[in-house]
Motif scaffolding. Structure first.
Motif, PDB file in Angstrom:
ATOM      1  N   GLY A  31       0.829  -1.188   0.000  1.00  0.00           N
ATOM      2  CA  GLY A  31       0.000   0.000   0.000  1.00  0.00           C
ATOM      3  C   GLY A  31       0.866   1.241   0.000  1.00  0.00           C
ATOM      4  O   GLY A  31       1.839   1.329   0.757  1.00  0.00           O
ATOM      5  N   LEU A  32       0.562   2.188  -0.858  1.00  0.00           N
ATOM      6  CA  LEU A  32       1.296   3.442  -0.936  1.00  0.00           C
ATOM      7  C   LEU A  32       0.315   4.599  -0.831  1.00  0.00           C
ATOM      8  O   LEU A  32      -0.786   4.536  -1.383  1.00  0.00           O
ATOM      9  N   VAL A  33       0.724   5.653  -0.130  1.00  0.00           N
ATOM     10  CA  VAL A  33      -0.096   6.851  -0.009  1.00  0.00           C
ATOM     11  C   VAL A  33       0.777   8.056  -0.320  1.00  0.00           C
ATOM     12  O   VAL A  33       1.833   8.230   0.291  1.00  0.00           O
ATOM     13  N   SER A  34       0.368   8.867  -1.270  1.00  0.00           N
ATOM     14  CA  SER A  34       1.078  10.108  -1.538  1.00  0.00           C
ATOM     15  C   SER A  34       0.272  11.277  -0.986  1.00  0.00           C
ATOM     16  O   SER A  34      -0.952  11.210  -0.856  1.00  0.00           O
ATOM     17  N   PHE A  35       1.010  12.353  -0.677  1.00  0.00           N
ATOM     18  CA  PHE A  35       0.421  13.497   0.008  1.00  0.00           C
ATOM     19  C   PHE A  35       0.925  14.756  -0.679  1.00  0.00           C
ATOM     20  O   PHE A  35       2.132  14.889  -0.926  1.00  0.00           O
ATOM     21  N   ASP A  36       0.000  15.684  -1.032  1.00  0.00           N
ATOM     22  CA  ASP A  36       0.454  16.872  -1.740  1.00  0.00           C
ATOM     23  C   ASP A  36       0.348  18.118  -0.860  1.00  0.00           C
ATOM     24  O   ASP A  36      -0.090  18.054   0.290  1.00  0.00           O
ATOM     25  N   GLU A  37       0.755  19.255  -1.424  1.00  0.00           N
ATOM     26  CA  GLU A  37       0.943  20.470  -0.648  1.00  0.00           C
ATOM     27  C   GLU A  37      -0.347  21.130  -0.174  1.00  0.00           C
ATOM     28  O   GLU A  37      -0.320  21.992   0.699  1.00  0.00           O
ATOM     29  N   ILE A  38      -1.490  20.737  -0.699  1.00  0.00           N
ATOM     30  CA  ILE A  38      -2.750  21.281  -0.183  1.00  0.00           C
ATOM     31  C   ILE A  38      -3.568  20.224   0.544  1.00  0.00           C
ATOM     32  O   ILE A  38      -4.765  20.386   0.778  1.00  0.00           O
ATOM     33  N   GLY A  39      -2.918  19.108   0.914  1.00  0.00           N
ATOM     34  CA  GLY A  39      -3.602  18.083   1.702  1.00  0.00           C
ATOM     35  C   GLY A  39      -4.205  16.951   0.903  1.00  0.00           C
ATOM     36  O   GLY A  39      -4.897  16.093   1.473  1.00  0.00           O
ATOM     37  N   GLY A  40      -3.975  16.912  -0.389  1.00  0.00           N
ATOM     38  CA  GLY A  40      -4.493  15.802  -1.185  1.00  0.00           C
ATOM     39  C   GLY A  40      -3.862  14.487  -0.775  1.00  0.00           C
ATOM     40  O   GLY A  40      -2.637  14.385  -0.687  1.00  0.00           O
ATOM     41  N   THR A  41      -4.689  13.500  -0.507  1.00  0.00           N
ATOM     42  CA  THR A  41      -4.215  12.192  -0.051  1.00  0.00           C
ATOM     43  C   THR A  41      -4.616  11.155  -1.078  1.00  0.00           C
ATOM     44  O   THR A  41      -5.795  11.006  -1.391  1.00  0.00           O
TER      45      THR A  41
ATOM     46  N   TYR B 265      -4.060  27.061   0.016  1.00  0.00           N
ATOM     47  CA  TYR B 265      -2.930  27.365   0.900  1.00  0.00           C
ATOM     48  C   TYR B 265      -1.962  26.173   0.837  1.00  0.00           C
ATOM     49  O   TYR B 265      -2.123  25.188   1.559  1.00  0.00           O
ATOM     50  N   PRO B 266      -0.963  26.246  -0.044  1.00  0.00           N
ATOM     51  CA  PRO B 266      -0.075  25.079  -0.260  1.00  0.00           C
ATOM     52  C   PRO B 266       0.993  24.957   0.819  1.00  0.00           C
ATOM     53  O   PRO B 266       2.187  25.146   0.570  1.00  0.00           O
ATOM     54  N   ILE B 267       0.565  24.654   2.036  1.00  0.00           N
ATOM     55  CA  ILE B 267       1.489  24.588   3.167  1.00  0.00           C
ATOM     56  C   ILE B 267       1.529  23.205   3.820  1.00  0.00           C
ATOM     57  O   ILE B 267       2.279  23.002   4.768  1.00  0.00           O
ATOM     58  N   ALA B 268       0.694  22.240   3.365  1.00  0.00           N
ATOM     59  CA  ALA B 268       0.709  20.900   3.960  1.00  0.00           C
ATOM     60  C   ALA B 268       2.090  20.281   3.759  1.00  0.00           C
ATOM     61  O   ALA B 268       2.681  20.383   2.682  1.00  0.00           O
ATOM     62  N   GLN B 269       2.610  19.615   4.794  1.00  0.00           N
ATOM     63  CA  GLN B 269       3.991  19.188   4.780  1.00  0.00           C
ATOM     64  C   GLN B 269       4.221  17.684   4.844  1.00  0.00           C
ATOM     65  O   GLN B 269       5.087  17.163   4.172  1.00  0.00           O
ATOM     66  N   ASP B 270       3.440  16.978   5.663  1.00  0.00           N
ATOM     67  CA  ASP B 270       3.831  15.594   5.954  1.00  0.00           C
ATOM     68  C   ASP B 270       2.621  14.811   6.420  1.00  0.00           C
ATOM     69  O   ASP B 270       1.662  15.377   6.962  1.00  0.00           O
TER      70      ASP B 270
ATOM     71  N   TYR C  33      -1.577  14.192  10.022  1.00  0.00           N
ATOM     72  CA  TYR C  33      -1.275  15.094   8.899  1.00  0.00           C
ATOM     73  C   TYR C  33      -0.705  16.394   9.476  1.00  0.00           C
ATOM     74  O   TYR C  33      -1.321  17.007  10.369  1.00  0.00           O
ATOM     75  N   LEU C  34       0.445  16.832   8.961  1.00  0.00           N
ATOM     76  CA  LEU C  34       1.069  18.067   9.400  1.00  0.00           C
ATOM     77  C   LEU C  34       0.692  19.189   8.447  1.00  0.00           C
ATOM     78  O   LEU C  34       0.977  19.125   7.242  1.00  0.00           O
ATOM     79  N   MET C  35       0.053  20.238   9.008  1.00  0.00           N
ATOM     80  CA  MET C  35      -0.467  21.322   8.181  1.00  0.00           C
ATOM     81  C   MET C  35       0.530  22.459   7.971  1.00  0.00           C
ATOM     82  O   MET C  35       0.308  23.325   7.130  1.00  0.00           O
ATOM     83  N   GLY C  36       1.589  22.536   8.736  1.00  0.00           N
ATOM     84  CA  GLY C  36       2.596  23.573   8.540  1.00  0.00           C
ATOM     85  C   GLY C  36       2.459  24.752   9.466  1.00  0.00           C
ATOM     86  O   GLY C  36       3.352  25.595   9.546  1.00  0.00           O
ATOM     87  N   GLY C  37       1.363  24.867  10.178  1.00  0.00           N
ATOM     88  CA  GLY C  37       1.133  25.966  11.105  1.00  0.00           C
ATOM     89  C   GLY C  37      -0.314  25.981  11.542  1.00  0.00           C
ATOM     90  O   GLY C  37      -1.098  25.090  11.210  1.00  0.00           O
ATOM     91  N   SER C  38      -0.694  27.000  12.294  1.00  0.00           N
ATOM     92  CA  SER C  38      -2.070  27.120  12.776  1.00  0.00           C
ATOM     93  C   SER C  38      -2.925  27.856  11.755  1.00  0.00           C
ATOM     94  O   SER C  38      -2.485  28.847  11.175  1.00  0.00           O
ATOM     95  N   LEU C  39      -4.117  27.378  11.553  1.00  0.00           N
ATOM     96  CA  LEU C  39      -5.061  28.041  10.659  1.00  0.00           C
ATOM     97  C   LEU C  39      -6.278  28.495  11.447  1.00  0.00           C
ATOM     98  O   LEU C  39      -7.427  28.281  11.065  1.00  0.00           O
TER      99      LEU C  39
END
Length: 1011
Positions: A599-609, A656-661, A680-686
């Protein structure tokens, strides 16, 4: 009985609406925090409520009578105290028109026993035609606080009528299923009796054996194992008299092995006083085993692998949820307990285990070797030196069941004796050294007047060596044959063997009658899994419930051995088994490999899983409507649901392309949905929208629920709806006086189980929340990070030794130390992480246009321990930095170059596009083709790498899986049959946008979702 019933699974034990945390062999089905789940005393008598209708060929009165008798067999055990009574009837005759009013009922007012007279309920639940295959299902439907509160059962009258199933066979089925009703799991022993074609000896097979025997009509009484199991759950005062306990551990290289079947038998017993369990049932993921309430005496004890077919609803123990679960990953060969098992003792040599009343005999430890069980020894019955075993073979002689004997080779001589009271039935005894017996192998000895023997030793029939001897009895007559087989050590033997007198089967042994019973077709084969998620095919989930074709079954009329029934041995796989680094498969896109568990999961900068392969199962929790709202939380449809994916960072129509990990928690949450949690790491507080860390699938993030306390002062925390924590601002980027975008403050996340996590910010600060270690936060790097030197990655050190009990390859989720990497290539050692060899530190990047991106702990070639760090540059080149105490040999260098996708190359991609890489340390097999075009699996532990670029492309190295399976597409030229299903490889490149937007990839451990 109609022979077509060979294709029918008799009863399915499933918990369709009841999420149970773990199953245990030889005892309770469910456990919570180490304590079995039971019906509480205050609920006694447990009442069951019977359908008003009839059951196929059985009238209502006849069916009720059998139900009452089946329950009474469990309640009449004198050492158990459970009380079950028939309550008032159900208010209606339950049919496919009204069953939903009662089905899955969690109200303890009714514990429904439903008679599906025409099979229409089964068809309605599981699809047209299901009534042709299954008699029904049974089990608890709800529990709370470690106590069962309701249960139900459904029986299919259509199939009873069609195949003329008689009352005795139905009674056996009812007893088995009502064992599950009260909380008992399956048990494995006497496989060779269940499948030998002889009906008469099936009465010795435990009621809680996972499948049917040759004739279930004789299995209407509990065995000692069944009685002990129910007595342990519901002990009566008499359980305290004359009984003791046993505690032991199975080890390999000092590491405990869960999921190994353990059988104990009183010395001299043949058919009684036999009990079984599985390692790790009382201590999850450990190698311990316990037997409680054994009658005082002396016992012999052996271990064996769980049968390959006993998984899913037919599982034996907590590590058989699917066909590649821990019980099936490189189990050791069968062997007896010996106190000197660390020495080179023959596996058939044993020491007695003494059980004393009122005491626990501990330190019954078994140390196994590096080797895994071979195909030849997976389905055998091991014989102990100077022990006796019962056996049988039908007149058809179509089951060459193998007995295994492994002496030390230092004995003077060993006599192998077969005796039967059926003195007029001719038979042969075949003993073969080192290899299984095949149908064409010559006899070693002929049976005369019910007796045959073979001598191993000087001038005997075969030489005596420290090797495996396979033993088979062939029936040459027209009657079923039952026998005993015994091994006797001859301490004093002269150079010329002398005949021994005819031996007589001990009178204390309950042997089957000489008059053969008519052979009956088995009715309960290994049951298929009618759970809400398929066991093998995670990408195909029907909207109501899966069809019963998702789990392959095994016909018990065939021999339970894998090879001896063939005329020629099966050729060995050509895919390397634990290949050395030099012989590792070439990481090219033409590699022909598939892995159903990948199983593989990719994650993009706006939270796409984007889950692929087996990972789809993790994120499928129900059915979502067109608006994205979950409308059915338990019916799975093979589609990921937004409730468990990362939130898309689209606020007010702006991205907001800040999603990180993203990270899996590495822990099974017993209080959640039984899954591996996700962070999911969002990169900061929203603000009021999202916490810095979003939790899913059972992960809680600790007391702050994803919030981060940056100054260790909880009183300063700001409450943000469901989480609390300090505000962690994003860094604005200005253009012409306006904010045009933001940079994330938080860079990387590492889990500390379901209840905590570590987060690294761009300035090198480590924040520890929940169960994470404050020590690592207190020792954050004190370097002067600037805009040109920012922290980019955090790696938690959890010890050298690697185990595969969870997604983090370690039992310690908290961590002892850490490493922090910055974009220039500096590595900061935190806490108790091992020192690094400074001669191998990566070159520092001083120019623009390239940076360091990621690091991972690197294991040795065997995947047994970590030996250093891999540091990845933006062009995909990975530098290896060994620990200071690791010798960098030529062999290590070759292994490392084979592991990394670019090998020994000095440059990789032409631009800074590499984003992440992950280690695959796995014991799940890769399937490929041998020279005959057959699908064959690898075995052993593999080490490989998946390197992820910003476009979403995957690049592999080492022994990683090159392809994931796609089910259903049968147009490809390359089609495999894996676990009975067609699997077509497709590239694992996901999602491949062609634009630099993806940030992270994770190997998705298939979650242990409670079914």
């Amino acid at each position: 009985m109609n022979k077509n019933l060979r294709c029918i699974s008799l009863i399915l034990f499933v918990l369709l609406f009841f999420p149970h945390p773990i199953a245990r062999a030889g005892g309770p089905t469910d456990v919570l925090s180490g304590v079995p789940v039971v019906w509480p005393d205050r609920s006694f008598p447990i009442t069951y409520n019977v359908d008003l209708g009839s059951l196929g060929p059985f009238s209502h009165e006849e069916a009720v009578e059998l139900v009452e008798k089946a329950f009474s067999i469990w309640t009449s055990v004198d050492t158990a105290s459970i009380v079950i009574e028939r309550g008032e009837n159900l208010p209606v005759d339950v049919t496919n028109k009204n069953y939903y009013e009662l089905f899955g009922n969690n109200d303890p007012k009714f514990n429904a026993i439903i008679f599906d007279d025409d099979g229409s309920i089964i068809d309605d639940l599981y699809g047209d035609g299901a009534k042709e295959e299954y008699l029904g299902f049974a089990g608890p439907t709800s529990w709370g606080g470690g106590e069962y509160t309701s249960a139900e059962a459904v029986f299919n009258g259509y199939i009873l009528k069609k195949y003329e199933i008689g009352p005795s066979e139905l009674l056996s089925t009812l007893i088995h299923e009502f064992g599950h009703f009260i909380g008992l799991d399956h048990a494995q022993f006497f496989r060779h009796l269940a499948y030998d074609g002889v009906a008469a000896n099936d009465l010795y097979v435990p009621i809680m054996f996972p499948t049917a025997a040759d004739d279930d009509s004789v299995r209407t009484e509990l065995t000692d194992d069944d009685r002990l199991a129910v007595s342990n759950l519901y002990p009566a005062p008499s359980m305290e008299k004359g009984r003791g306990n046993i505690y032991g551990i199975v080890y390999r290289n000092g590491e405990e092995l869960p999921g190994i079947n353990v059988v104990i038998r009183e010395i001299g017993a043949v058919s009684k006083k036999i009990y079984s369990t599985v390692t790790g049932v009382y201590e999850a993921n450990m190698g311990s085993f316990e037997f409680y309430g054994l009658p005082a005496g002396e016992y012999e004890l052996f271990i064996e692998p769980v049968d390959l077919y006993f998984f899913g609803a037919s599982g034996v123990g907590p590590y058989t949820r699917w066909s590649s679960d821990f019980s099936f990953r490189n189990p050791p060969p069968p062997q007896f307990y010996h106190k000197d098992s660390l020495s080179n003792i023959g596996r058939s040599v044993w020491d007695p285990v003494v059980v004393r009343a009122g005491e626990t005999t501990s330190d019954i430890d078994i140390h196994v070797g590096e080797e895994s069980v071979s195909d030849d020894e997976r389905e055998v019955q091991i014989l102990g030196l100077n022990t006796i075993e019962i056996g049988g073979i039908s007149s058809k002689n179509d089951a060459l069941f193998q007995y295994l004997f492994v002496p030390t080779g230092n004995e003077k001589s060993i006599l192998i004796i077969v005796d039967t009271r059926q003195t007029t039935v001719p038979f042969e005894l075949v003993v073969k050294k080192g290899k299984p017996v095949y149908s064409y192998d010559p006899a070693t000895a002929s049976g005369k007047e019910g007796h045959a023997e073979v001598i191993l030793g000087p001038r005997g029939d075969l030489a005596l060596e420290s090797v495996s001897y396979f033993i088979v009895v062939r029936n040459l007559g027209s009657e079923d044959l039952t026998f005993t087989i015994e091994t006797v050590s001859q301490d004093n033997v002269d150079s010329t063997p002398t005949p021994t007198p005819t031996r007589i089967i001990p009178t204390s042994t309950k042997t089957p009658t000489m008059t053969p019973r008519p052979t009956k077709t088995p009715t309960r084969r290994p049951t298929k899994t009618p759970t809400k998620t398929p066991t093998v095919r995670p990408t195909q989930v029907p909207t109501k419930a899966p069809t019963f074709t998702v789990v392959p079954t095994k016909a018990p009329t065939k021999t339970p051995t894998a090879r001896p029934i063939t005329e020629t041995p099966t050729q060995a796989p050509t895919i390397p088994i634990n290949p050395t680094p030099v012989d590792s498969p070439s990481p090219t896109p033409t590699a022909i490999q598939v892995n159903p568990e990948l199983g593989l999961v990719s994650f993009d900068e706006i939270g796409g899983t984007f889950p692929r392969g087996a990972a789809v199962h993790n994120f499928d929790i129900g059915i979502t409507n067109a608006e994205g709202i979950l409308v059915d939380e338990e019916t799975l449809d093979g589609i990921p649901d937004s409730d468990v994916l990362a939130p898309l960072l689209m606020i007010g129509g702006e991205a907001y392309p800040i999603a990180q990990d993203m990270e899996f928690s590495g822990e099974i949450d017993p209080d959640g949905n039984g899954s591996e949690g996700v962070y999911y790491l969002m990169g900061g507080s929203l603000g009021m929208f999202l916490p810095p860390v979003v939790t899913r699938l059972g992960a809680t993030g600790g007391p702050n629920n994803g919030g981060i306390d940056i100054n260790n002062n909880p009183n300063d925390n700001v409450n943000y709806r469901f989480y609390k924590g300090d505000s962690i601002p994003l860094l604005p980027i200005f253009e012409n006086g306006f904010v045009v975008s933001y940079l994330p403050t938080l860079i990387d996340l590492e889990p500390a189980g379901n209840d905590g996590f570590y987060v690294l910010d761009r300035y090198g600060n480590i924040y520890a929340e929940g169960s994470a270690s404050a020590l690592l936060e207190e020792n954050s790097p004190s370097a002067d990070f600037t805009e040109n030197s920012i922290a980019v990655d955090l790696e938690i050190y959890r010890g050298r030794h690697i185990t595969l009990t969870n997604s983090l390859y370690s039992r310690s989720l908290v961590g002892w130390g850490a490493y922090v990497l910055d974009n220039l290539g500096f590595i900061y050692v935190v806490g108790n992480a091992p020192a690094l060899n400074s001669d191998f530190l990566p070159p520092i990047i001083m120019q623009d246009g390239m940076s360091y991106r990621d690091m991972e702990l690197i294991p040795d070639a065997q995947g047994s321990q970590f030996i250093g760090l891999g540091i990845m540059r933006g062009d995909g080149i990975i530098s290896f930095v060994p620990f200071a105490d690791v010798e960098y040999t030529d062999e290590v260098e070759e292994y490392i170059s084979s592991l990394f996708p670019f090998g020994k190359a000095q440059t990789g991609f032409s631009m800074d596009i590499a984003r992440d890489f992950e280690l695959e340390i796995s014991e799940t097999p890769i399937y490929g083709l041998d020279e005959s075009g057959r699908t064959v699996p690898t075995s052993g532990r593999r080490v490989g790498i998946f390197l992820f670029d910003g476009f979403g492309g995957i690049h592999t190295g080492g022994q990683s899986t090159r392809y994931a399976p796609a089910y259903g597409d049968t147009t490809s030229d390359d089609i495999r049959i894996i676990d009975g299903f067609p699997a077509v490889p497709f590239p694992v490149n996901i999602p491949y946008y062609g634009t630099d937007s993806t940030r992270d990839v994770e190997l998705a451990p298939r979650i242990q979702r409670v079914e």
